[in-house]
Design a protein around this motif. Structure first.
Motif, PDB file in Angstrom:
ATOM      1  N   GLY A 293       0.718  -1.185  -0.421  1.00 42.54           N
ATOM      2  CA  GLY A 293       0.220  -0.352  -0.092  1.00 42.54           C
ATOM      3  C   GLY A 293       0.610   1.000   0.093  1.00 42.54           C
ATOM      4  O   GLY A 293       0.450   2.148  -1.044  1.00 42.54           O
ATOM      5  N   ILE A 342      -5.189  -0.350  -0.113  1.00 40.09           N
ATOM      6  CA  ILE A 342      -4.408  -0.175  -0.921  1.00 40.09           C
ATOM      7  C   ILE A 342      -4.484  -1.237  -1.799  1.00 40.09           C
ATOM      8  O   ILE A 342      -4.031  -1.854  -2.659  1.00 40.09           O
ATOM      9  CB  ILE A 342      -4.410   1.162  -1.467  1.00 40.09           C
ATOM     10  N   LEU A 372     -12.303   5.268  -0.759  1.00 43.09           N
ATOM     11  CA  LEU A 372     -10.995   3.732  -0.882  1.00 43.09           C
ATOM     12  C   LEU A 372     -12.234   4.175  -2.264  1.00 43.09           C
ATOM     13  O   LEU A 372     -11.003   3.512  -3.408  1.00 43.09           O
ATOM     14  CB  LEU A 372     -11.790   2.392  -0.335  1.00 43.09           C
ATOM     15  N   LEU A 376      -8.805   4.246  -5.798  1.00 37.89           N
ATOM     16  CA  LEU A 376      -8.218   2.627  -5.776  1.00 37.89           C
ATOM     17  C   LEU A 376      -9.159   3.423  -7.718  1.00 37.89           C
ATOM     18  O   LEU A 376      -7.793   2.701  -8.861  1.00 37.89           O
ATOM     19  CB  LEU A 376      -9.564   1.354  -6.233  1.00 37.89           C
TER      20      LEU A 376
END
Length: 603
Positions: A293, A342, A372, A376
């Motif tokens: 991440g 992530i 998120l 993403l």
């Protein structure tokens, strides 16, 4: 049946008014109880084509269908609604089609089917699974079965939170007060043992905080300021933070202890998962994903998606999306939960060609998943924008909320054991299991107890907070798992008795028997199963399947109350009712399996 009538209605409109109509314009619904009929066609969408009143249009279409569609025996018109009566023979043919299909109502995935990944469970390795985890696991597992039944390829995943300060607290407490205790030496499951040390840490830490706070107050600080300072200055919390730093630096002693204690916990988790009847295709660990991440965040920083502040922390500015600014890396370079998610996404995307990602996580994380999804998408994950946060509410027992750090958590293992014990007690008291061996009694108690627990939780709309009442869930009457299981076992008993009489499970010829209203209604209810499965997949709704199973079970019991199966008037009637009963049982079994619930052959 609906597909057949829909196709016929489209042909009727073309023949009568010379126009092709799409399937979505042909609206069919179950006929309301106060009117005669099985299916109702809404004719309002066709008025521009017919240039006639709703009643005239409905009458014309009804006459055409009666003449040209063998399934329609008669019709009646109520305003703009055309009520269609399906002939007895068509229902028998429908029953035969259902009877011939062991996987009735469920689609099989192909090479081209979308791949759906579902994340659920997400435990911390510092304590055992609790009632909230039970709801999470049951929802996740059921959702996986439903998505699979809708023809998707499904991968079930778990992300284990195996690093961080909370883990260090348990480790430190075990070092200080454990005297080398192990699951073997204590006779405790590993997750319970580690959970006890997490509680012990909190107890000692609070005592230290109280002492320090008194000292700070004596030195002239206010109560609130003294308490806040004590939280950060207590020796135990400082030691825990030092241990965390050592863990981050790969200290061999700390890492060795961490691995050993985690193995104890995983063994404990596995026992609980087995008891719940859930499993995973792939397990990810935060200790592996957080560094991935951090790499993705650095990549996003270079591409200008994120920015670095003067204190060296990294942030995402989401104000253009109507949100706020989100911290991704702290000033000391350490990661936050968002960073871990992530990193996990990166590893998952490398491992699988994901088309849709579903996260089964409580509703307190709604904002987290909003953020998120955007992050993403920015980072190039094709499913990021459309990720699904399957958000669910809190579950409580009648005696109040759970508080894990005080050691009063509603433990999953205790709850499972209590449900099985209660099921056994209810069966013993009712004398329902007198002719069973001890092993059969215990296995039936397990199936019924777990069925009661799972059904009670899954029948509630996942988005709602719920109160789990163990006593109510184990009832053999009403909207409960045992009520449905008992009906299944009753039908299986009828089928065994039929076999003893030499009767075969065969659907009679369509012209050999005339169906009564209750028989038609029950076949129609069985025929609704594929639509219930499809709708549950569309809505991500285990409760939709639970509701269908209950309605089907109720319909069968009403039928069975009014009509005998094995004492029917004619051999053909007997075969018909036996076939209807067998297919009710099959559909109940298939539907309950989508909820992760077993059904017993005997009760």
């Amino acid at each position: 049946m609906e597909k057949l009538i829909q196709t016929a209605a489209m042909a009727a409109v073309k023949a009568l008014y010379g126009q092709e109509v799409p399937e979505k314009m042909v609206q069919l619904q179950k006929t309301r109880a106060e009117f005669e009929g099985n299916l109702t066609l809404v004719v309002f969408p066709f008025l521009k084509m017919s240039k006639k009143s709703p009643e005239e249009t409905a009458k014309e279409i009804g006459e055409w269908l009666q003449e040209n569609c063998g399934a329609i025996s008669k019709y009646n018109v109520v305003k703009g609604f055309l009520n269609l009566c399906i002939g007895s023979g068509a229902w028998v043919e429908m029953l035969k089609t259902i009877d011939d299909d062991p996987h009735y109502g469920e689609k099989t995935a192909t090479e081209d089917s979308p791949l759906v990944m579902i994340e659920y469970s997400s435990p911390n390795t510092n304590k055992p699974l609790h009632l909230g985890h039970v709801r999470n696991n049951l929802l996740g597992w059921s959702l996986a079965q439903i998505m699979q039944a809708n023809g998707n390829k499904v991968v079930k995943t778990n992300i284990v939170n195996d690093r961080g300060i909370h883990i260090c607290k348990s480790m430190l407490a075990w070092l200080k007060w454990g005297n080398g205790e192990t699951p073997e030496s204590s006779g405790k499951k590993g997750d319970h043992l580690i959970g006890d040390y997490y509680v012990a840490f909190d107890k000692h830490y609070k005592a230290e905080c109280d002492e320090l706070a008194k000292q700070y107050v004596a030195e002239g600080m206010t109560d609130d300021a003294a308490k806040e300072k004590a939280k950060n200055e207590a020796p135990l919390i400082k030691e825990a933070h030092e241990m965390l730093v050592k863990w981050e630096q790969n200290d061999p002693e700390v890492r060795g202890l961490w691995r050993k204690m985690n193995e104890w916990v995983y063994a404990g988790f596995d026992e609980t998962y087995k008891a719940l009847g859930v499993s995973f295709d792939k397990i990810y660990y935060e200790s592996d994903t957080y560094l991935e991440g951090k790499e993705k965040v650095e990549e996003g920083l270079q591409k200008g998606f994120f920015y670095r502040r003067d204190d060296n922390s990294v942030w995402a500015d989401l104000t253009k999306e109507g949100l706020d600014e989100k911290l991704l890396l702290r000033s000391d370079g350490t990661s936050v939960y968002m960073t871990q998610d992530i990193g996990t996404a990166k590893l998952r995307f490398q491992d699988y060609p994901i088309d849709k990602m579903i996260y089964v996580v409580g509703n307190e994380q709604n904002y987290h998943f909003q953020v998120l999804s955007i992050l993403l998408d920015k980072l190039g994950f094709k499913w990021g924008k459309d990720l699904v946060h399957f958000s669910y509410g809190m579950v409580e027992l009648p005696n109040g909320k759970m508080k894990s750090r005080e050691g009063t958590v509603v433990d999953a293992d205790d709850l499972i054991a209590a449900m099985i014990s209660d099921a056994r007690q209810v069966s013993d008291e009712a004398g329902k299991n007198n002719d069973m061996t001890e092993d059969e009694k215990q296995e039936t108690a397990r199936i019924v107890g777990m069925g009661a627990l799972k059904y009670f939780i899954l029948k509630v709309d996942a988005r709602k907070n719920m109160l789990f009442n163990p006593e109510e869930s184990i009832d053999f009457n009403g909207n409960t798992g045992p009520f449905i299981q008992y009906t299944y076992a009753r039908i299986r008993s009828i089928i065994r008795r039929a076999a003893e009489q030499g009767l075969q499970l065969t659907v009679p010829a369509a012209d050999a028997v005339e169906l009564n209203e209750k028989e038609i209604s029950l076949i129609q209810k069985i025929a609704e199963y594929p639509a219930a499965v499809a709708q549950a997949g569309k809505d991500y709704s285990p409760s939709g399947i639970a509701n269908y199973c209950y309605e089907l079970t109720k319909a069968f019991n009403q039928f069975y109350h009014d009509y005998s199966v094995l004492s029917a008037d004619t051999p053909e009637q007997k075969l018909l009712r036996l076939a209807i009963s067998a297919n009710v049982a099959k559909t109940i079994k298939n539907g309950m399996a989508l909820l992760g619930i077993e059904v017993p052959e005997r009760m």
